[in-house]
Motif scaffolding. Sequence first.
Motif, PDB file in Angstrom:
ATOM      1  N   UNK A   1       1.049  -1.364  -0.030  1.00  0.00           N
ATOM      2  CA  UNK A   1      -0.075  -0.373   0.038  1.00  0.00           C
ATOM      3  C   UNK A   1       0.981   1.092  -0.071  1.00  0.00           C
ATOM      4  N   UNK A   2       1.959   1.386   0.761  1.00  0.00           N
ATOM      5  CA  UNK A   2       2.805   2.639   0.661  1.00  0.00           C
ATOM      6  C   UNK A   2       3.141   2.716  -0.435  1.00  0.00           C
ATOM      7  N   UNK A   3       3.738   1.562  -1.463  1.00  0.00           N
ATOM      8  CA  UNK A   3       4.511   1.128  -2.365  1.00  0.00           C
ATOM      9  C   UNK A   3       3.691   2.489  -3.875  1.00  0.00           C
ATOM     10  N   UNK A   4       2.441   1.974  -3.529  1.00  0.00           N
ATOM     11  CA  UNK A   4       1.672   2.387  -4.780  1.00  0.00           C
ATOM     12  C   UNK A   4       0.945   4.304  -3.647  1.00  0.00           C
ATOM     13  N   UNK A   5       0.707   4.225  -2.900  1.00  0.00           N
ATOM     14  CA  UNK A   5       0.794   5.577  -1.899  1.00  0.00           C
ATOM     15  C   UNK A   5       2.401   6.717  -2.619  1.00  0.00           C
TER      16      UNK A   5
ATOM     17  N   UNK B   1       4.218  10.830  -5.166  1.00  0.00           N
ATOM     18  CA  UNK B   1       5.486  11.522  -5.164  1.00  0.00           C
ATOM     19  C   UNK B   1       5.911  12.127  -6.344  1.00  0.00           C
ATOM     20  N   UNK B   2       5.997  13.746  -6.033  1.00  0.00           N
ATOM     21  CA  UNK B   2       7.245  14.440  -7.520  1.00  0.00           C
ATOM     22  C   UNK B   2       5.762  14.262  -8.835  1.00  0.00           C
ATOM     23  N   UNK B   3       4.158  14.532  -8.655  1.00  0.00           N
ATOM     24  CA  UNK B   3       2.749  14.536  -9.382  1.00  0.00           C
ATOM     25  C   UNK B   3       2.268  15.504  -9.403  1.00  0.00           C
TER      26      UNK B   3
ATOM     27  N   UNK C   1       7.887  12.638  -1.600  1.00  0.00           N
ATOM     28  CA  UNK C   1       8.023  12.301  -0.562  1.00  0.00           C
ATOM     29  C   UNK C   1       9.228  12.638   0.963  1.00  0.00           C
ATOM     30  N   UNK C   2       8.949  12.421   1.940  1.00  0.00           N
ATOM     31  CA  UNK C   2       9.784  12.610   3.286  1.00  0.00           C
ATOM     32  C   UNK C   2      10.332  11.079   3.387  1.00  0.00           C
ATOM     33  N   UNK C   3       9.191  10.858   4.241  1.00  0.00           N
ATOM     34  CA  UNK C   3       9.555   9.471   5.157  1.00  0.00           C
ATOM     35  C   UNK C   3       8.771   8.638   4.867  1.00  0.00           C
ATOM     36  N   UNK C   4       9.071   7.232   5.362  1.00  0.00           N
ATOM     37  CA  UNK C   4       8.229   6.633   5.612  1.00  0.00           C
ATOM     38  C   UNK C   4       8.477   5.905   7.588  1.00  0.00           C
ATOM     39  N   UNK C   5       7.657   4.800   7.894  1.00  0.00           N
ATOM     40  CA  UNK C   5       7.775   4.217   9.411  1.00  0.00           C
ATOM     41  C   UNK C   5       6.895   3.195   8.870  1.00  0.00           C
ATOM     42  N   UNK C   6       6.822   2.181   9.779  1.00  0.00           N
ATOM     43  CA  UNK C   6       5.654   0.754   9.499  1.00  0.00           C
ATOM     44  C   UNK C   6       6.471   0.890  11.720  1.00  0.00           C
TER      45      UNK C   6
ATOM     46  N   UNK D   1       5.107  10.562   4.782  1.00  0.00           N
ATOM     47  CA  UNK D   1       4.680  12.056   5.431  1.00  0.00           C
ATOM     48  C   UNK D   1       5.491  12.414   4.087  1.00  0.00           C
ATOM     49  N   UNK D   2       4.710  13.560   3.632  1.00  0.00           N
ATOM     50  CA  UNK D   2       4.948  14.207   2.254  1.00  0.00           C
ATOM     51  C   UNK D   2       5.366  15.872   2.233  1.00  0.00           C
TER      52      UNK D   2
END
Length: 133
Positions: A81-85, A90-92, A106-111, A125-126
């Motif tokens: 899901x995160x990859x699809x988000x 990102x950069x659209x 995109x800035x970062x992700x955490x799980x 976070x974007x």
Amino acid sequence: MSVGQFALQSSIYTALNVSAITSTLSCGVYDEVVEGNSYPFITLGEETVSDYSTKNLVGAESTVNIHIWSRYKGSKETKLIMDKIHDLLHDVSLTVTGVNLINLRFEYSDIMRDPDGITRHGVMRFRAITLGT
């Protein structure tokens, strides 16, 4: 003139509420979750905004958190899901009513595992820069 906070949120919601998320990944997208929603789902989260105005234009630098909630055993579903988000945001070039979106990155992700021991909670976070029209 407005910095377009709600307009940016609406554009992000629209960008995420597409079949690649809702049908392919069976994932709902919500601003506010109602009790009893089925997993997985995405919620639009916290936002911070700071001034990014120029001499002639009102502007904002916004950070937007997106939360992913999954009960899949392991982190595979959350990561897909995160990859699809990331692909969708990102950069659209999103259309944001009333302002010009200069960039969305995109800035970062955490799980993490929630305290219930079952739910995986992903956070992305974007950062967006907007300037008045």
